[in-house]
Design an enzyme around this catalytic site. Structure first.
Site, PDB file in Angstrom:
ATOM      1  N   SER A   1       8.601   8.872   6.936  1.00 47.91           N
ATOM      2  CA  SER A   1       8.247   8.632   5.537  1.00 47.91           C
ATOM      3  C   SER A   1       6.828   9.061   5.188  1.00 47.91           C
ATOM      4  CB  SER A   1       8.414   7.145   5.202  1.00 47.91           C
ATOM      5  OG  SER A   1       7.647   6.341   6.080  1.00 47.91           O
TER       6      SER A   1
ATOM      7  N   ASP B   1       2.502   0.372  -0.484  1.00 51.25           N
ATOM      8  CA  ASP B   1       3.562  -0.640  -0.419  1.00 51.25           C
ATOM      9  C   ASP B   1       3.509  -1.489   0.846  1.00 51.25           C
ATOM     10  OD1 ASP B   1       4.343   1.167   1.473  1.00 51.25           O
ATOM     11  OD2 ASP B   1       6.184   1.787   0.476  1.00 51.25           O
TER      12      ASP B   1
ATOM     13  N   HIS C   1       2.977   2.362   3.627  1.00 55.96           N
ATOM     14  CA  HIS C   1       2.516   3.715   3.323  1.00 55.96           C
ATOM     15  C   HIS C   1       1.227   3.659   2.503  1.00 55.96           C
ATOM     16  CE1 HIS C   1       6.979   3.618   3.541  1.00 55.96           C
ATOM     17  NE2 HIS C   1       6.769   4.592   4.406  1.00 55.96           N
TER      18      HIS C   1
END
Length: 322
Positions: free
Chosen positions: A42, A286, A289
């Site tokens: 991610s 978040d 990240h």
């Protein structure tokens, strides 16, 4: 002692963070770079999980606002409020943003991969899913491991022109600070408030990685392999947050479900979450990240050579970022 559930969550998120992006440039004409090939999770995914999720009916939070609100003003599948390090690299090289391998139907994208391709998928691990299943750890990890991504890359090679991963100070991330809160002050760095034992683990990982890179340099003396020190590039935020404009709360997430670090596993970042007014004043987006602002600073540390070994030289005709 942390519960089994907490330990399981730690392992899953740790693997997500450790499988960092690999960026490889092709061999272009002297002084320029033709394409970027990206592998990872991610931290580098520019839309692959979003397309895979759309095809199997399992939506991902990165497909909804407030993800993407800062730069693109819409969700793009990136796990941040805006651009990632790989996006800043593309801008720096004068290349388009790296297209995700997967398309809207979960199959190969119709994008022209002549300028590169992004094989990174959020949640991907370095080891294949069979490794975890064989140890009774379930199959919650997507079958998009680094090995799978490299396999797809090999398939793409004939259609591409000419063609290794530092860890962040994970002890500073809200996800871990929340899961492993402790009343023992000695577990925390008095300067940054980060968890010492997790940062020590990151440093150990990075030391081992650099040893392997040294070995690769010996095996491939004509290759220019560059190590990007993500750990120290990011640690600066936590040591001197005001210097980087992170005055919103350096250890808290911008988007989250409340709590000491604005991270709640049962109330993750989504349209109903508590979102900060100014993401650029936060390093964490978040809880797992980074924000676009943090990624920009990390990229600058890479581009000016202050956090690369050896120093990055953009004029080199063949460069690999690890």
């Amino acid at each position: 002692m942390a519960s089994c559930m907490a330990s399981s969550l730690f392992l899953k998120h740790l693997l997500l963070v450790v499988a960092l992006p690999l960026l490889i440039s092709s061999t272009p004409a002297p002084g320029c770079h033709d394409s970027i090939i990206s592998f990872g999770d991610s931290l580098a995914d520019t839309g692959n999980l979003l397309h895979l999720s759309s095809s199997d009916g399992r939506p991902t939070e990165a497909g909804f606002l407030p993800y993407g609100e800062t730069y693109f003003h819409r969700p793009t599948g990136r796990f941040s409020d805006g651009r990632l390090v790989i996006d800043f690299v593309a801008e720096w090289l004068g290349l388009p943003y790296v297209a995700p391998y997967y398309g809207d139907d979960g199959g190969r994208s119709v994008a022209d991969f002549g300028k590169g391709v992004n094989l990174a998928v959020a949640g991907a691990t370095a080891l294949d899913a069979g490794f975890f299943e064989g140890r009774g750890m379930g199959n919650s990890f997507p079958n998009e491991s680094l090995g799978v991504q490299l396999g797809l890359f090999k398939e793409l090679l004939p259609s591409l022109c000419n063609t290794s991963s530092g860890n962040f100070p994970i002890g500073c991330l809200p996800v871990y600070l929340t899961e492993f809160q402790s009343s023992d002050k000695e577990e925390y760095d008095p300067l940054t408030g980060c968890l010492n034992w997790l940062n020590e683990f990151s440093q150990y990982h990075n030391e081992q990685l650099q040893r392997r890179l040294d070995h690769l340099r010996e095996l491939h003396p004509r290759a220019n392999i560059i190590y990007v020190d993500y750990y120290n590039a990011a640690l600066r935020f936590y040591q001197s947050p005001d210097k980087f404009g992170f005055d919103g709360g350096i250890l808290s997430a911008c988007c989250g479900g409340g709590g000491t670090y604005n991270y709640n596993l049962s109330a993750l970042c989504n349209s109903n979450a508590r979102v900060c007014d100014d993401p650029s004043s936060y390093a964490s987006w978040d809880g797992i990240h980074f924000t676009e602002a943090a990624y920009r600073w990390i990229f600058k540390s890479m581009a000016d050579g202050s956090c690369t070994v050896p120093k990055l030289d953009i004029s080199c005709p063949s460069v690999a970022f690890e």
